[in-house]
Structure formats: C-alpha cells, structure tokens
Design a protein around this motif. Structure first.
Motif, PDB file in Angstrom:
ATOM      1  N   GLY A   1       0.801  -1.216   0.000  1.00  0.00           N
ATOM      2  CA  GLY A   1       0.000   0.000   0.000  1.00  0.00           C
ATOM      3  C   GLY A   1       0.834   1.267   0.000  1.00  0.00           C
ATOM      4  O   GLY A   1       0.340   2.346  -0.356  1.00  0.00           O
ATOM      5  N   ALA A   2       2.112   1.157   0.362  1.00  0.00           N
ATOM      6  CA  ALA A   2       2.981   2.335   0.395  1.00  0.00           C
ATOM      7  C   ALA A   2       3.189   2.922  -1.000  1.00  0.00           C
ATOM      8  O   ALA A   2       3.324   4.143  -1.145  1.00  0.00           O
ATOM      9  N   VAL A   3       3.197   2.093  -2.019  1.00  0.00           N
ATOM     10  CA  VAL A   3       3.372   2.592  -3.392  1.00  0.00           C
ATOM     11  C   VAL A   3       2.217   3.530  -3.743  1.00  0.00           C
ATOM     12  O   VAL A   3       2.424   4.643  -4.234  1.00  0.00           O
ATOM     13  N   LEU A   4       0.999   3.083  -3.482  1.00  0.00           N
ATOM     14  CA  LEU A   4      -0.176   3.919  -3.742  1.00  0.00           C
ATOM     15  C   LEU A   4      -0.129   5.181  -2.896  1.00  0.00           C
ATOM     16  O   LEU A   4      -0.386   6.280  -3.397  1.00  0.00           O
ATOM     17  N   ARG A   5       0.220   5.055  -1.645  1.00  0.00           N
ATOM     18  CA  ARG A   5       0.263   6.207  -0.737  1.00  0.00           C
ATOM     19  C   ARG A   5       1.254   7.251  -1.248  1.00  0.00           C
ATOM     20  O   ARG A   5       0.956   8.439  -1.282  1.00  0.00           O
ATOM     21  N   VAL A   6       2.439   6.830  -1.663  1.00  0.00           N
ATOM     22  CA  VAL A   6       3.445   7.774  -2.172  1.00  0.00           C
ATOM     23  C   VAL A   6       2.928   8.466  -3.429  1.00  0.00           C
ATOM     24  O   VAL A   6       3.092   9.679  -3.590  1.00  0.00           O
ATOM     25  N   ARG A   7       2.286   7.737  -4.295  1.00  0.00           N
ATOM     26  CA  ARG A   7       1.730   8.357  -5.516  1.00  0.00           C
ATOM     27  C   ARG A   7       0.653   9.376  -5.169  1.00  0.00           C
ATOM     28  O   ARG A   7       0.581  10.438  -5.780  1.00  0.00           O
ATOM     29  N   GLN A   8      -0.183   9.049  -4.189  1.00  0.00           N
ATOM     30  CA  GLN A   8      -1.191  10.013  -3.738  1.00  0.00           C
ATOM     31  C   GLN A   8      -0.520  11.275  -3.200  1.00  0.00           C
ATOM     32  O   GLN A   8      -0.917  12.392  -3.536  1.00  0.00           O
ATOM     33  N   ILE A   9       0.492  11.085  -2.371  1.00  0.00           N
ATOM     34  CA  ILE A   9       1.215  12.218  -1.787  1.00  0.00           C
ATOM     35  C   ILE A   9       1.790  13.095  -2.888  1.00  0.00           C
ATOM     36  O   ILE A   9       1.674  14.325  -2.848  1.00  0.00           O
ATOM     37  N   ARG A  10       2.404  12.497  -3.891  1.00  0.00           N
ATOM     38  CA  ARG A  10       3.018  13.263  -4.988  1.00  0.00           C
ATOM     39  C   ARG A  10       1.962  14.071  -5.750  1.00  0.00           C
ATOM     40  O   ARG A  10       2.197  15.221  -6.109  1.00  0.00           O
ATOM     41  N   HIS A  11       0.812  13.482  -6.007  1.00  0.00           N
ATOM     42  CA  HIS A  11      -0.260  14.206  -6.701  1.00  0.00           C
ATOM     43  C   HIS A  11      -0.743  15.388  -5.864  1.00  0.00           C
ATOM     44  O   HIS A  11      -0.966  16.478  -6.390  1.00  0.00           O
ATOM     45  N   LEU A  12      -0.920  15.164  -4.574  1.00  0.00           N
ATOM     46  CA  LEU A  12      -1.419  16.236  -3.707  1.00  0.00           C
ATOM     47  C   LEU A  12      -0.376  17.336  -3.533  1.00  0.00           C
ATOM     48  O   LEU A  12      -0.727  18.521  -3.511  1.00  0.00           O
ATOM     49  N   LEU A  13       0.901  16.969  -3.456  1.00  0.00           N
ATOM     50  CA  LEU A  13       1.956  17.990  -3.424  1.00  0.00           C
ATOM     51  C   LEU A  13       1.940  18.798  -4.716  1.00  0.00           C
ATOM     52  O   LEU A  13       2.117  20.023  -4.696  1.00  0.00           O
TER      53      LEU A  13
END
Length: 135
Positions: free
Chosen positions: A41-53
C-alpha cells in the motif's frame, strides 16, 4: 519492501520518503536490523502524496486529507475536513496571486518610467555579467 525498492517503484528519492514518514504521511515498520519495511500500500500512498503535493498542498494539509483519498490520482471523498483544508489552501493561493499581481503592476510602472528616462539621461548599462536589480 525496503526503502530502496519503494524509491525505485515510485521514482521518489529515499530522503523524500523519509521526510514523508517524519511528517506522518507514510508508515514504515522497522525490522530487527533497523531497516524500514513498507507494505504494498505504500506505493499507492506515495503516488497520492506526490499528486497532492503537485496541487500545491502542504504536507500538513496532505496529512489531513489522506484519510479521504481513494485511488492513485487520488479522488478525494467529500469529508468535511477535506473541504475545509482545500478551501483554506485555495484562499492562500488567491492571496498569493493577488500579491503577485500587485507586485507585477508596480514593477511595470517602474519599468515604464525607467524606459522613458533612459534614452539620454544615463549611459547604457553594459552589465559586465551582473543583473542590475541584484547587483
């Protein structure tokens, strides 16, 4: 997976992943050897973080919004906390844009005045590699 693999899979540098963890955006387990380990799930979480940043949100805003995030892009559920945080960020962006517009208009006035007076009153600026504003 360890931090190096998460970095390779997401394209995010390991120091940024450690920062996300320090900000409470990403969770890692620690093995007996002290190494960080992440679940899938960390892969998805990091991608979400990058989009929100990329949307201009701060890590503090993102920590608040992540519970409402679904999917990679991510879609944000209409949580009341989410809407409050995004509206607050929008107001900050509007304020910054207004300040930039005022600064740009004032600079334009100075440029116009300088162009009108520059023809004969001052010798040409040769620059010598210097920016006249920062010199």
């Amino acid at each position: 997976m360890r931090i190096g693999e998460l970095s390779r899979r997401t394209g995010v540098h390991t120091h940024q992943l450690r920062y996300y963890e320090a900000q409470g955006l990403l969770e890692a387990e620690r093995g007996t050897n002290g190494y960080r380990t992440y679940d899938e799930g960390a892969v998805l979480r990091v991608r979400q973080i990058r989009h929100l940043l990329g949307a201009g949100l701060s890590s503090e805003d993102i920590a608040y919004l992540l519970p409402c995030a679904v999917g990679e892009t991510p879609e944000l559920l209409g949580c009341p906390e989410l809407l409050t945080a995004m509206r607050s960020r929008m107001r900050r962006l509007d304020d910054q844009m207004e300040q930039l517009a005022r600064s740009r208009a004032a600079l334009g006035v100075y440029i116009d005045a300088a162009e009108r007076m520059s023809d004969e009153n001052y010798p040409p600026f040769d620059g010598a590699g210097l920016d006249p504003v920062s010199a």
